[in-house]
Each structure stands twice: as structure tokens, then as C-alpha cells.
Write a protein that holds these residues in place. Structure first.
Motif, PDB file in Angstrom:
ATOM      1  N   GLY A 206      40.894 -13.792 -12.157  1.00  0.00           N
ATOM      2  CA  GLY A 206      41.221 -13.169 -13.430  1.00  0.00           C
ATOM      3  C   GLY A 206      42.652 -13.416 -13.850  1.00  0.00           C
ATOM      4  O   GLY A 206      43.214 -12.671 -14.660  1.00  0.00           O
ATOM      5  N   ASP A 207      43.249 -14.475 -13.313  1.00  0.00           N
ATOM      6  CA  ASP A 207      44.658 -14.753 -13.577  1.00  0.00           C
ATOM      7  C   ASP A 207      44.806 -16.125 -14.247  1.00  0.00           C
ATOM      8  O   ASP A 207      43.810 -16.790 -14.550  1.00  0.00           O
ATOM      9  CB  ASP A 207      45.453 -14.715 -12.267  1.00  0.00           C
ATOM     10  CG  ASP A 207      46.853 -14.152 -12.437  1.00  0.00           C
ATOM     11  OD1 ASP A 207      47.398 -14.274 -13.546  1.00  0.00           O
ATOM     12  OD2 ASP A 207      47.404 -13.611 -11.463  1.00  0.00           O
ATOM     13  N   THR A 208      46.045 -16.544 -14.479  1.00  0.00           N
ATOM     14  CA  THR A 208      46.316 -17.829 -15.125  1.00  0.00           C
ATOM     15  C   THR A 208      47.472 -18.533 -14.413  1.00  0.00           C
ATOM     16  O   THR A 208      48.193 -17.912 -13.622  1.00  0.00           O
ATOM     17  CB  THR A 208      46.690 -17.644 -16.611  1.00  0.00           C
ATOM     18  OG1 THR A 208      47.886 -16.857 -16.705  1.00  0.00           O
ATOM     19  CG2 THR A 208      45.571 -16.968 -17.379  1.00  0.00           C
ATOM     20  N   VAL A 209      47.651 -19.816 -14.723  1.00  0.00           N
ATOM     21  CA  VAL A 209      48.714 -20.590 -14.092  1.00  0.00           C
ATOM     22  C   VAL A 209      49.231 -21.624 -15.095  1.00  0.00           C
ATOM     23  O   VAL A 209      48.498 -22.073 -15.981  1.00  0.00           O
ATOM     24  CB  VAL A 209      48.203 -21.285 -12.808  1.00  0.00           C
ATOM     25  CG1 VAL A 209      47.151 -22.338 -13.133  1.00  0.00           C
ATOM     26  CG2 VAL A 209      49.353 -21.889 -12.013  1.00  0.00           C
ATOM     27  N   PRO A 307      52.161 -19.988 -17.880  1.00  0.00           N
ATOM     28  CA  PRO A 307      50.803 -19.480 -17.685  1.00  0.00           C
ATOM     29  C   PRO A 307      50.303 -18.815 -18.966  1.00  0.00           C
ATOM     30  O   PRO A 307      51.082 -18.180 -19.690  1.00  0.00           O
ATOM     31  CB  PRO A 307      50.960 -18.445 -16.561  1.00  0.00           C
ATOM     32  CG  PRO A 307      52.264 -18.765 -15.914  1.00  0.00           C
ATOM     33  CD  PRO A 307      53.130 -19.340 -16.979  1.00  0.00           C
ATOM     34  N   VAL A 308      49.034 -18.972 -19.266  1.00  0.00           N
ATOM     35  CA  VAL A 308      48.433 -18.297 -20.423  1.00  0.00           C
ATOM     36  C   VAL A 308      48.667 -16.801 -20.306  1.00  0.00           C
ATOM     37  O   VAL A 308      48.524 -16.218 -19.226  1.00  0.00           O
ATOM     38  CB  VAL A 308      46.925 -18.618 -20.490  1.00  0.00           C
ATOM     39  CG1 VAL A 308      46.250 -17.851 -21.615  1.00  0.00           C
ATOM     40  CG2 VAL A 308      46.713 -20.122 -20.669  1.00  0.00           C
ATOM     41  N   ALA A 309      49.025 -16.160 -21.410  1.00  0.00           N
ATOM     42  CA  ALA A 309      49.455 -14.756 -21.362  1.00  0.00           C
ATOM     43  C   ALA A 309      48.309 -13.774 -21.135  1.00  0.00           C
ATOM     44  O   ALA A 309      48.511 -12.704 -20.564  1.00  0.00           O
ATOM     45  CB  ALA A 309      50.201 -14.395 -22.649  1.00  0.00           C
ATOM     46  N   THR A 310      47.108 -14.114 -21.582  1.00  0.00           N
ATOM     47  CA  THR A 310      45.977 -13.196 -21.420  1.00  0.00           C
ATOM     48  C   THR A 310      45.396 -13.308 -20.017  1.00  0.00           C
ATOM     49  O   THR A 310      44.910 -14.370 -19.619  1.00  0.00           O
ATOM     50  CB  THR A 310      44.876 -13.492 -22.450  1.00  0.00           C
ATOM     51  OG1 THR A 310      45.399 -13.294 -23.763  1.00  0.00           O
ATOM     52  CG2 THR A 310      43.688 -12.553 -22.241  1.00  0.00           C
ATOM     53  N   ILE A 311      45.466 -12.216 -19.260  1.00  0.00           N
ATOM     54  CA  ILE A 311      44.882 -12.169 -17.914  1.00  0.00           C
ATOM     55  C   ILE A 311      43.885 -11.023 -17.845  1.00  0.00           C
ATOM     56  O   ILE A 311      43.963 -10.063 -18.622  1.00  0.00           O
ATOM     57  CB  ILE A 311      45.971 -12.008 -16.826  1.00  0.00           C
ATOM     58  CG1 ILE A 311      46.730 -10.688 -17.000  1.00  0.00           C
ATOM     59  CG2 ILE A 311      46.930 -13.194 -16.855  1.00  0.00           C
ATOM     60  CD1 ILE A 311      47.717 -10.392 -15.888  1.00  0.00           C
ATOM     61  N   MET A 312      42.937 -11.119 -16.930  1.00  0.00           N
ATOM     62  CA  MET A 312      41.874 -10.117 -16.825  1.00  0.00           C
ATOM     63  C   MET A 312      42.249  -9.006 -15.846  1.00  0.00           C
ATOM     64  O   MET A 312      41.486  -8.644 -14.955  1.00  0.00           O
ATOM     65  CB  MET A 312      40.559 -10.799 -16.404  1.00  0.00           C
ATOM     66  CG  MET A 312      40.118 -11.886 -17.360  1.00  0.00           C
ATOM     67  SD  MET A 312      39.928 -11.283 -19.053  1.00  0.00           S
ATOM     68  CE  MET A 312      39.996 -12.804 -19.972  1.00  0.00           C
ATOM     69  N   HIS A 313      43.468  -8.502 -16.001  1.00  0.00           N
ATOM     70  CA  HIS A 313      43.955  -7.384 -15.193  1.00  0.00           C
ATOM     71  C   HIS A 313      44.552  -6.335 -16.112  1.00  0.00           C
ATOM     72  O   HIS A 313      45.029  -6.652 -17.214  1.00  0.00           O
ATOM     73  CB  HIS A 313      45.039  -7.853 -14.210  1.00  0.00           C
ATOM     74  CG  HIS A 313      44.576  -8.819 -13.178  1.00  0.00           C
ATOM     75  ND1 HIS A 313      43.817  -8.446 -12.095  1.00  0.00           N
ATOM     76  CD2 HIS A 313      44.757 -10.170 -13.063  1.00  0.00           C
ATOM     77  CE1 HIS A 313      43.562  -9.511 -11.342  1.00  0.00           C
ATOM     78  NE2 HIS A 313      44.107 -10.571 -11.922  1.00  0.00           N
TER      79      HIS A 313
END
Length: 365
Positions: A206-209, A307-313
């Protein structure tokens, strides 16, 4: 100027929002008589479109381009070329949770601060969806540059801390084949597999890089660029930094060059034969640009994406009243933007170079 146009002679103006009816671009200044390959324009858009692999957003857009004007019987007429790309798969309900809440590291707050109004649906005008319009215009710029013998190639050279080795081939067609053989668009197959596995694991968390894209321009003649404020590398830097999520730009030796001495960094010119149009240098720390003007060597630069700013946390934030709030990402988003951004980097480089080719035609008899 409201910041929606780019270029002087080869000039684009983009319009539209992520969740509006369509996005599009008006290209003015394209010379008449250029053969316009519609299949090529669409193939460029296909490299940027969402939903193309497991490591990109699953929004489904065909990004089918419609040309409204400026082309007759397959050739440019010299009048403005208008292109439209309909939005087909908007899910505005996915953004109902942030009508009055600012997403961390997004443009939500600053759009409110600037305009007093914002489109909360995917960021509206600040969405990276706008870059599809740039790719369409950049494809025409590439067709124009082909006539000048100029080729542009970019690929992913880093994802997080995974770095690709330097390219061994100078053959653009071979590099394109290697790049397009994998979904991360890295021209080194072994590194590409490692990158794909890492991005997929980040997505499952649920994260980005973030990552880096390297670009090389081949066949650029000496003499492009202006001596003071419109230096070629300055215009390339502006173009790259205008792309969503870009946080860094360096050309030639870049920041690594600060660690060298002048005796190590200077590019020594080689004697040229009488039939040669321009000289070459032993090294290319300058990245093909001296004094803001191209010197005929390969133009090289790198672009860094956050990293993309929208994360699923769940994340702490504030609402429009300045009160503490909590938000969690919803909807469909890229875990890493660089695979789809390769063609955007190429498009913006092409727009800069096409503009400078036209500008250079007026500087001497």
C-alpha cells in the motif's frame, strides 16, 4: 501568462482536468508540410496510458487521440494543430473523502491558497493526467526532429535504491527494443526484473516509491540554445521540472561533477577532419552543452521523481478549516510513476529541441 503554455515558436497550450470530459492540446508553430503519422502519435500515448501493467494505476483509459485541426491529407498545414483525448474511466466518487481535507504532499492546499477554489477529483488540473496532452504534442515534435536527424531515448535507471548499469549500446533501435521488452521500461533486463519485483512488493504494502529516468539526445547539431536566459539546459530543466512528481534535474556530470577537479572534468576536443561539420570531445562531462548552447556531442540528463503522494495508509493531515484530520488513499494510483513517465520525459525534451531548432534558423545569414 497563466502557466498553461510552453515554448516560443513551437508552442503548446494544454487544457482539461483529470475528471473532466477530456484533456487536450493546441500546438502552434509546427511547420507546414510535415507528414503526421497518427499511428506513431497513438503508440506514444499507449506508453503513457494507465492500466498497462500490474505496476501502474488500474484506471482504464484508451487515450485515443482525436485530431481536430491543422492537418490535411496527412500533412501539417502550418495552422494550429488541436488534439483531444477523451476521459473514459473517471471515478469521481473515489475522491469524496477529500472534499474538505488536504492530501499530504498533493497540490490540494496550494490550489486553494492560489485560486480560492479547487477540483478535488483527482487533483483536477494538477493531476498527471494532463501529461497525456504533452505526449501527443511531443510525438509531433519527435516527427519534426526526425527530419533534422535528431533522436531521443530515455529509460528508467533507478527505482528506489536499485540502479541500472550504464548502457553498453549506442544503437537507439536496439535500446528501444530492450526497453519495451519489460513493463518498467529499463533497458537493462536483469535490473528491470529486480525493479519490477520491488515495485510490486511496494504496491502490495500500500506504499509508493520514486525513481530516476536518464535521457540521451543523439544527432543534435552544435548551436542550439541561447546565450543567457534561454540556455538549452535551462529550458530542458524547466521542461522536466514541470512534469508532475519531478524533484530533480541534472545534465552531463551533474552533481557528481562537483567532486572532480577541473583537470578531470574538462572535455578535451579532438582534431576534426575537413569533411566533419563539428568537433568531438574525448569525454562528455558537459552533457553536450557549453555556455547554454549544444556542442554536437550527445545531450545527456537525468530526472528524479519523488514517490507518488497517494498511499493506502492512514495519514495525519488537516482540513480546509485548519483542523486536524485523518485521511487514507482511495482509488487507483501508481505505486511508482517512472515506467509511465519515460515517454513524458522524451516528449518534453522533443518540445524544447523543436522550439530551439526553429529559433536557431533566425540567428544568422
Amino acid at each position: 501568462m497563466a502557466g498553461n503554455s510552453f515554448g516560443q515558436l513551437f508552442r503548446i497550450t494544454t487544457f482539461g482536468e483529470s475528471h473532466g470530459t477530456a484533456i487536450g492540446v493546441i500546438l502552434d508553430g509546427c511547420p507546414a508540410g510535415l507528414t503526421i503519422d497518427l499511428d506513431f502519435i497513438q503508440s506514444e500515448l499507449d506508453k503513457r496510458k494507465p492500466g498497462q501493467s500490474k505496476i501502474t494505476t488500474q484506471r482504464k483509459e484508451s487515450d485515443t487521440v482525436q485530431i481536430l485541426s491543422g492537418i490535411f491529407e496527412g500533412k501539417s498545414t502550418g495552422t494550429p494543430i488541436a488534439m483531444l483525448i477523451p476521459n473514459e474511466d473517471q471515478r469521481s466518487k473515489d475522491y469524496g473523502h477529500n472534499v474538505d481535507v488536504y492530501r499530504p504532499s498533493h497540490a490540494d492546499y496550494v490550489y486553494d491558497a492560489k485560486y480560492g477554489i479547487r477540483d478535488h477529483r483527482g487533483g483536477g488540473r494538477s493531476s498527471a493526467r494532463e501529461t497525456a496532452a504533452r505526449v501527443a504534442a511531443g510525438a509531433i515534435a519527435k516527427l519534426f526532429l526526425k527530419h533534422q536527424g535528431i533522436d531521443i531515448f530515455a529509460h528508467v535507471t533507478a527505482v528506489g535504491k536499485i540502479n541500472a548499469p550504464n548502457l553498453e549500446s549506442n544503437d537507439i533501435s536496439e535500446l528501444l527494443e530492450l526497453r519495451e521488452a519489460n513493463i518498467v521500461r529499463c533497458a537493462d533486463p536483469a535490473t528491470a526484473n529486480e525493479m519490477i519485483e520491488f515495485i510490486d512488493s511496494v504496491r502490495k504494502d500500500g506504499d509508493t516509491v520514486g525513481g530516476k529516468i536518464s535521457c540521451v539526445v543523439k544527432g543534435c547539431p552544435a548551436g542550439l540554445g541561447e546565450p543567457v536566459f534561454d540556455k538549452l539546459h535551462a529550458d530542458l530543466g524547466k521542461a522536466m521540472l514541470s512534469i508532475n512528481a519531478v524533484h530533480g534535474f541534472e545534465y552531463g556530470s551533474g552533481f557528481d561533477g562537483t567532486e572532480l577537479r577541473g583537470s578531470e572534468h574538462n572535455d578535451i576536443p579532438l582534431p576534426k577532419a575537413k569533411e566533419e561539420q563539428q568537433f568531438k570531445t574525448i569525454s562528455n562531462h558537459a552533457g553536450g552543452i557549453l555556455g547554454g548552447i549544444s556542442n554536437g556531442m550527445d545531450i545527456t540528463f537525468k530526472v528524479g521523481f519523488k514517490p507518488v503522494a497517494t498511499i493506502m495508509h492512514n495519514q495525519q493531515t488537516i482540513n480546509a478549516a485548519g483542523e486536524a484530520a485523518e485521511i487514507k488513499g482511495k482509488g487507483r494510483h501508481d505505486p511508482c510513476v517512472v515506467p509511465r513517465a519515460v515517454v513524458i520525459v522524451e516528449a518534453m525534451a522533443a518540445l524544447v529541441l523543436a522550439d530551439h531548432v526553429l529559433r536557431n534558423r533566425a540567428v544568422k545569414l
